[in-house]
Write a protein that holds these residues in place. Structure first.
Motif, PDB file in Angstrom:
ATOM      1  N   ALA A   1       0.872  -1.166   0.000  1.00 42.29           N
ATOM      2  CA  ALA A   1       0.000   0.000   0.000  1.00 42.29           C
ATOM      3  C   ALA A   1       0.914   1.223   0.000  1.00 42.29           C
ATOM      4  O   ALA A   1       1.623   1.468   0.976  1.00 42.29           O
ATOM      5  N   TRP A   2       0.916   1.945  -1.108  1.00 45.90           N
ATOM      6  CA  TRP A   2       1.708   3.163  -1.195  1.00 45.90           C
ATOM      7  C   TRP A   2       0.890   4.279  -0.548  1.00 45.90           C
ATOM      8  O   TRP A   2      -0.173   4.647  -1.049  1.00 45.90           O
ATOM      9  N   VAL A   3       1.377   4.787   0.563  1.00 44.38           N
ATOM     10  CA  VAL A   3       0.601   5.751   1.340  1.00 44.38           C
ATOM     11  C   VAL A   3       1.058   7.187   1.115  1.00 44.38           C
ATOM     12  O   VAL A   3       0.385   8.125   1.542  1.00 44.38           O
TER      13      VAL A   3
ATOM     14  N   PRO B   1      10.622  13.941  -2.762  1.00 49.35           N
ATOM     15  CA  PRO B   1      11.815  13.083  -2.667  1.00 49.35           C
ATOM     16  C   PRO B   1      11.589  11.691  -2.097  1.00 49.35           C
ATOM     17  O   PRO B   1      12.442  10.821  -2.290  1.00 49.35           O
ATOM     18  N   LEU B   2      10.487  11.462  -1.361  1.00 44.29           N
ATOM     19  CA  LEU B   2      10.318  10.207  -0.634  1.00 44.29           C
ATOM     20  C   LEU B   2       9.043   9.476  -1.061  1.00 44.29           C
ATOM     21  O   LEU B   2       8.044  10.101  -1.441  1.00 44.29           O
ATOM     22  N   LEU B   3       9.106   8.154  -0.942  1.00 38.41           N
ATOM     23  CA  LEU B   3       7.957   7.262  -1.156  1.00 38.41           C
ATOM     24  C   LEU B   3       7.772   6.464   0.124  1.00 38.41           C
ATOM     25  O   LEU B   3       8.733   5.877   0.637  1.00 38.41           O
ATOM     26  N   LEU B   4       6.545   6.438   0.658  1.00 42.18           N
ATOM     27  CA  LEU B   4       6.229   5.705   1.875  1.00 42.18           C
ATOM     28  C   LEU B   4       5.238   4.602   1.537  1.00 42.18           C
ATOM     29  O   LEU B   4       4.292   4.826   0.758  1.00 42.18           O
ATOM     30  N   LYS B   5       5.440   3.436   2.143  1.00 36.62           N
ATOM     31  CA  LYS B   5       4.551   2.312   1.853  1.00 36.62           C
ATOM     32  C   LYS B   5       4.486   1.353   3.034  1.00 36.62           C
ATOM     33  O   LYS B   5       5.373   1.346   3.902  1.00 36.62           O
ATOM     34  N   PHE B   6       3.424   0.554   3.062  1.00 38.73           N
ATOM     35  CA  PHE B   6       3.338  -0.620   3.926  1.00 38.73           C
ATOM     36  C   PHE B   6       3.422  -1.849   3.037  1.00 38.73           C
ATOM     37  O   PHE B   6       2.897  -1.868   1.922  1.00 38.73           O
TER      38      PHE B   6
ATOM     39  N   GLN C   1      11.593   5.332   1.587  1.00 39.66           N
ATOM     40  CA  GLN C   1      12.637   5.182   0.582  1.00 39.66           C
ATOM     41  C   GLN C   1      12.694   6.431  -0.280  1.00 39.66           C
ATOM     42  O   GLN C   1      11.800   7.276  -0.251  1.00 39.66           O
ATOM     43  N   GLN C   2      13.778   6.550  -1.021  1.00 44.92           N
ATOM     44  CA  GLN C   2      13.800   7.546  -2.074  1.00 44.92           C
ATOM     45  C   GLN C   2      12.694   7.246  -3.082  1.00 44.92           C
ATOM     46  O   GLN C   2      12.271   6.107  -3.247  1.00 44.92           O
TER      47      GLN C   2
ATOM     48  N   GLU D   1       8.244   9.245  12.587  1.00 46.26           N
ATOM     49  CA  GLU D   1       8.305  10.548  11.931  1.00 46.26           C
ATOM     50  C   GLU D   1       9.447  10.526  10.920  1.00 46.26           C
ATOM     51  O   GLU D   1      10.573  10.176  11.255  1.00 46.26           O
ATOM     52  N   CYS D   2       9.124  10.871   9.678  1.00 49.41           N
ATOM     53  CA  CYS D   2      10.116  10.898   8.598  1.00 49.41           C
ATOM     54  C   CYS D   2      10.374  12.350   8.206  1.00 49.41           C
ATOM     55  O   CYS D   2       9.431  13.117   7.986  1.00 49.41           O
TER      56      CYS D   2
END
Length: 333
Positions: A39-41, A85-90, A191-192, A324-325
């Motif tokens: 899941a790309w959040v 710049p960033l991609l967050l996912k579960f 991640q980047q 926290e990112c």
């Protein structure tokens, strides 16, 4: 312009190795039948844009907001190749992911002009202690020749550093680190912004849909693999301050691309920083973020605190754990 805290609709991705836990984890209906591995959040990847879920900007994409006023979101941090710049996912891994590697910035740009490399960090959220494993980096002394031989004899896992993860473990993986997420794991990943993966070994699986093995990218992957990098065990967290106005937090990762830290509390505490872009991820408990607006958060929620929005105060409902990112390196580097 000034932007409020932003939440985005998750983008579910079907995967051969995926499970069925992410829709319930994120309190969303499954978009279709089939194994959902990711899941790309928060995403600014071409073809998979994050869409604001609620509030005055509901329905807009992250890319549209950045085009209107990137500084309101990122502050002084730059777009990278025109993207957030960033991609967050579960990730929900029912089976092992492929043994894989990602390029660094120069290698990615050479392969795909305008692409970023992929340095990443994982936080383990769910695990089966009897069967779950993480593969991260090579065992001591493994050479490129050893690994090539293992590809032929199908003994690749024996060349990799392997450990049994525990919930809360963080694994930091620089681009060039050969790795695999093992079975029966739920993981948060930052991640980047990059979607380049070179599969080196896929556990001899056959795709049920195509009845064929998935494509491997051995030569491209070996060209990116860093054989000087040995085992990558879980990070040993340290406690340090993010800023003078905040209590020390549990620091997990700090590199040129992102920071990642964690805080657990039953009493109110500050998240975010005025003038900086921060991404808040709830991995346990619930509460709300208050900074002029009130944003409820519970497990699986990801909230972007734009630079123009500034810091917020988290008011827990009982105990809450937030990751926290931050974009770019931490203040002490």
């Amino acid at each position: 312009m000034s932007l409020p805290p932003l939440r985005f609709e998750p983008i579910f991705k079907e995967n051969l190795w995926g499970g069925s836990r992410l829709p319930a984890f994120l309190r969303r209906p499954a978009p279709r039948a089939g194994a959902i591995g990711e899941a790309w959040v928060l995403s600014d990847v071409d073809g998979s844009p994050s869409i604001v879920a609620d509030g005055p900007h509901a329905g807009k994409t992250l890319r549209q907001l950045l085009a209107a006023d990137a500084r309101a979101i990122l502050g002084s941090a730059p777009l990278v190749n025109g993207r957030f710049p960033l991609l967050l996912k579960f990730i929900d891994a029912r089976q092992e992911l492929s043994v894989q590697v990602h390029p660094d910035d120069a290698q990615a740009a050479a392969a795909q002009p305008g692409a970023n490399g992929k340095t990443e960090a994982w936080v383990i959220l769910r695990t089966n202690p009897d069967t779950s494993r993480v593969y991260a980096g090579f065992r001591e002394g493994v050479t490129a020749a050893d690994f090539r031989a293992a590809l032929v004899t199908k003994t690749v896992p024996q060349t990799l550093h392997c450990f049994t993860p525990a919930p809360g473990d963080c694994v930091f993986l620089e681009a060039g680190t050969v790795h695999a997420i093992g079975a029966e794991l739920v993981v948060f990943e930052v991640q980047q912004t990059c979607d380049i993966t070179y599969r080196l070994y896929d556990w001899d699986r056959v795709d049920e849909k195509t009845k064929q093995p998935r494509e491997l990218h051995v030569e491209q992957g070996l060209a990116c693999a860093d054989f000087t990098r040995g085992p990558c065990p879980p990070v040993t967290p340290t406690r340090r301050r993010v800023s003078a106005r905040r209590e020390p937090v549990e620091w997990l990762a700090d590199c040129q691309y992102f920071t990642l830290f964690r805080q657990t509390s039953e009493t109110p505490f500050v998240v975010g920083e005025n003038g900086l872009c921060r991404l808040v991820v709830c991995v346990a408990g619930s509460g709300e973020l208050v900074n002029g607006t009130r944003t409820p958060v519970s497990v699986g929620d990801v909230v972007l605190l734009p630079a123009s929005s500034g810091a917020a105060v988290c008011h827990p409902a009982g105990s809450i754990t937030l990751l926290e990112c931050g974009v770019g390196p931490g203040p002490a580097r």
